[in-house]
Design a protein around this motif. Structure first.
Motif, PDB file in Angstrom:
ATOM      1  N   ARG A 169       5.402  -2.636  -4.477  1.00 64.00           N
ATOM      2  CA  ARG A 169       6.500  -2.921  -3.549  1.00 64.00           C
ATOM      3  C   ARG A 169       7.792  -2.326  -4.096  1.00 64.00           C
ATOM      4  O   ARG A 169       8.549  -1.678  -3.375  1.00 64.00           O
ATOM      5  N   ALA A 170       8.041  -2.541  -5.380  1.00 61.24           N
ATOM      6  CA  ALA A 170       9.280  -2.058  -5.972  1.00 61.24           C
ATOM      7  C   ALA A 170       9.346  -0.528  -5.945  1.00 61.24           C
ATOM      8  O   ALA A 170      10.364   0.064  -5.622  1.00 61.24           O
ATOM      9  N   ARG A 171       8.199   0.112  -6.274  1.00 60.09           N
ATOM     10  CA  ARG A 171       8.174   1.559  -6.363  1.00 60.09           C
ATOM     11  C   ARG A 171       8.228   2.216  -4.997  1.00 60.09           C
ATOM     12  O   ARG A 171       8.896   3.207  -4.786  1.00 60.09           O
ATOM     13  N   ARG A 174       0.870  -8.763 -10.144  1.00 55.85           N
ATOM     14  CA  ARG A 174       1.938  -7.983 -10.757  1.00 55.85           C
ATOM     15  C   ARG A 174       1.917  -6.566 -10.200  1.00 55.85           C
ATOM     16  O   ARG A 174       2.955  -5.999  -9.866  1.00 55.85           O
ATOM     17  N   LEU A 175       0.712  -6.002 -10.081  1.00 52.26           N
ATOM     18  CA  LEU A 175       0.568  -4.648  -9.536  1.00 52.26           C
ATOM     19  C   LEU A 175       1.148  -4.561  -8.116  1.00 52.26           C
ATOM     20  O   LEU A 175       1.858  -3.620  -7.777  1.00 52.26           O
ATOM     21  N   GLU A 221      -2.733 -10.054 -12.971  1.00 49.12           N
ATOM     22  CA  GLU A 221      -2.488  -8.604 -13.082  1.00 49.12           C
ATOM     23  C   GLU A 221      -2.362  -7.957 -11.710  1.00 49.12           C
ATOM     24  O   GLU A 221      -1.488  -7.135 -11.473  1.00 49.12           O
ATOM     25  N   GLU A 246       4.787  -4.437  -8.308  1.00 49.87           N
ATOM     26  CA  GLU A 246       5.241  -3.115  -8.752  1.00 49.87           C
ATOM     27  C   GLU A 246       5.188  -2.098  -7.618  1.00 49.87           C
ATOM     28  O   GLU A 246       6.092  -1.286  -7.454  1.00 49.87           O
ATOM     29  N   GLU A 275      -2.579   4.896  -9.749  1.00 43.78           N
ATOM     30  CA  GLU A 275      -1.529   3.920  -9.449  1.00 43.78           C
ATOM     31  C   GLU A 275      -2.056   2.487  -9.527  1.00 43.78           C
ATOM     32  O   GLU A 275      -1.339   1.570  -9.892  1.00 43.78           O
TER      33      GLU A 275
END
Lengths: 255, 261
Positions: free
Chosen positions: A169-171, A163-164, A160, A167, A109
């Motif tokens: 948080r969103a997932r 951004r990770l 990066e 992501e 992940e």
């Protein structure tokens, strides 16, 4: 809206007669990314320790949602070379009953599968940050607390990593509280910024904080020049906590 | 094999088996000086045990724990660095022990035996105590292994993850105190720390996991005990120091072996 994951009110803490935190308030809601910025010695890491329950404040309240699972990424991890420890073994320390599948999944992940059998002392700065993030994820956190998550990482790597984090948080829908001393790198990745210099100088949407006089005073014109682009949304200061808002902040809101 | 030699070997191996893994933590957590301080306090424990007519091992155990607690309390004031506090405590305890022993005039105490060990004089009771105590320590170490490693890597991270850091640290201190009490007869209080750190240091080069390092440290300790006893017998040298010299030789030899992995 459900109760916040974490809420601090009027937190006061002193060390050796010096006030390190002065009536600080902060809220982290579900699925929200809150970034704590401030100069060195502003009390950012100390506030994080108080919020995690590692230090008891002299006054004020910290409320965590009951049973809150926290994934924590400390500012510094320096494992003595005398301790032979691979990344795999380091991750297994996260808790009882972490199986191999969960472990590789967490590393995947964060994009660091390739270091699984590498000694912790020989991974690069960026890889180490990712490995620590993976360990935080193994707790299946509702709240991620990241103290300077891009430390020791080059600029590309920093973008990066942010951004990770976005992501993740969103997932996972978890809340994120992170510490940074660089607002303009973190700007795109955060919903809410709290600018701390012993007290909360200002807080709100990253754009509005970047134009706040208190922020400009703290970070100087160079930083400001890189950020002061927009002129709209003057009133866009999200009140975190009425108690700790400085007069300056309110003035900003009216300005 | 003479019975006294068998007893000495069994006692030494028992101590080495538990000192290895525990010594790994002493090395990882940079507690060498702390171990030394506990060991130095052991003499005060011996003196107090004579004074109060209680069991020697019990006296040592209680004194070591008390010194560890005093250290914890002193560390809270944050004015003097830990190594300064350790130096104060170690030498105060040792000197207090010597002074107290001097008061017990009627008693003939084998001071050299306490300071440098008297492994050839251990009885079956000592051997039984070392193995029983050693097994308890190893069992506790196995139970506490993950939390102990977790706090060694990062205490605050471990605490956030739910490890009761203060209790685990106290437990480690207690285990160290037990080992000091057990090892006193074998190598003496002045040399106990060497049995903790030299085998662990020798094991580092050949270990890729913490567990391997603990196991290899136990093995290295056993080799040192066997080698030291054999050398002591052949050359008629004092047994405790001979064991330490053997451990040091082993450590030096590991430096010559090309590194794996």
């Amino acid at each position: 809206m459900s109760a916040p994951l974490l809420e601090a009110r009027e937190v006061v803490l002193g060390f050796a007669g010096r006030r390190v935190l002065d009536r600080v308030g902060l809220v982290v809601n579900e699925g929200e990314i809150v970034t704590l910025i401030g100069p060195n010695g502003a009390g950012k890491s100390t506030l994080v320790r108080v919020l995690l329950g590692l230090i008891a404040p002299d006054a004020g309240h910290v409320a965590r949602r009951p049973g809150l699972r926290v994934g924590y990424m400390p500012q510094r991890l320096a494992v003595d070379p005398v301790l032979p420890l691979t990344v795999r073994r380091f991750l297994r320390l996260a808790g009882r009953g972490i199986d191999a599948a969960a472990l590789t999944a967490a590393l995947r992940e964060v994009g660091a599968e390739h270091v699984i059998d590498t000694p912790l002392q020989s991974v690069s700065g960026g890889e180490l940050q990712r490995v620590m993030l993976a360990r935080a994820l193994l707790r299946r956190p509702q709240l991620l607390v990241l103290d300077e998550p891009v430390q020791g990482v080059d600029v590309t790597g920093q973008a990066e990593l942010y951004r990770l984090i976005g992501e993740l948080r969103a997932r996972r829908g978890c809340g994120v509280l992170m510490v940074s001393h660089d607002l303009h790198l973190v700007m795109a990745a955060t919903d809410h910024v709290v600018c701390l210099n012993t007290h909360v100088c200002c807080s709100g949407h990253p754009e509005s904080v970047s134009r706040h006089p208190e922020y400009l005073r703290l970070f100087g014109p160079r930083e400001a020049a890189a950020l002061a682009v927009y002129t709209h949304h003057h009133d866009h200061v999200h009140g975190v906590d009425g108690h700790v808002h400085t007069v300056a902040c309110r003035e900003r809101g009216h300005g | 094999m003479d019975e006294f030699l068998l007893r000495a070997l069994l006692a030494g191996l028992g101590v080495a088996l538990v000192a290895g893994p525990l010594g790994a933590f002493v090395v990882w957590r940079r507690m060498a000086y702390f171990g030394d301080t506990l060991a130095h306090s052991a003499l005060l424990g011996v003196a107090l045990a004579y004074l109060l007519s209680i069991d020697l091992n019990l006296g040592v155990l209680i004194t070591c724990v008390a010194v560890a607690l005093i250290l914890l309390a002193l560390q809270r004031q944050q004015r003097l660095a830990s190594d300064t506090l350790l130096g104060i405590l170690a030498h105060t305890a040792l000197s207090l022990g010597l002074v107290t022993l001097a008061f017990l005039e009627t008693l003939r105490v084998d001071l050299m035996g306490f300071l440098f060990g008297d492994i050839l004089a251990v009885g079956w009771r000592d051997v039984a105590l070392i193995w029983a105590g050693g097994l308890v320590v190893l069992g506790a170490l196995a139970l506490l292994w993950r939390p102990l490693l977790a706090i060694t890597v990062h205490e605050e991270l471990a605490q956030v993850e739910g490890v009761p850091v203060v209790r685990v640290r106290l437990a480690l201190t207690l285990l160290l105190a037990v080992v000091v009490a057990l090892a006193m007869k074998v190598v003496g209080i002045l040399l106990i720390t060497s049995l903790l750190i030299i085998p662990a240091a020798a094991a580092r080069r050949f270990s890729r996991t913490p567990e391997a390092m603990a196991a290899l440290a136990a093995l290295a300790g056993c080799l040192a005990v066997a080698g030291g006893l054999a050398g002591s017998l052949r050359l008629d040298t004092p047994a405790g120091p001979s064991v330490v010299v053997a451990a040091a030789l082993l450590f030096a030899l590991t430096g010559l072996v090309p590194r794996r992995g």
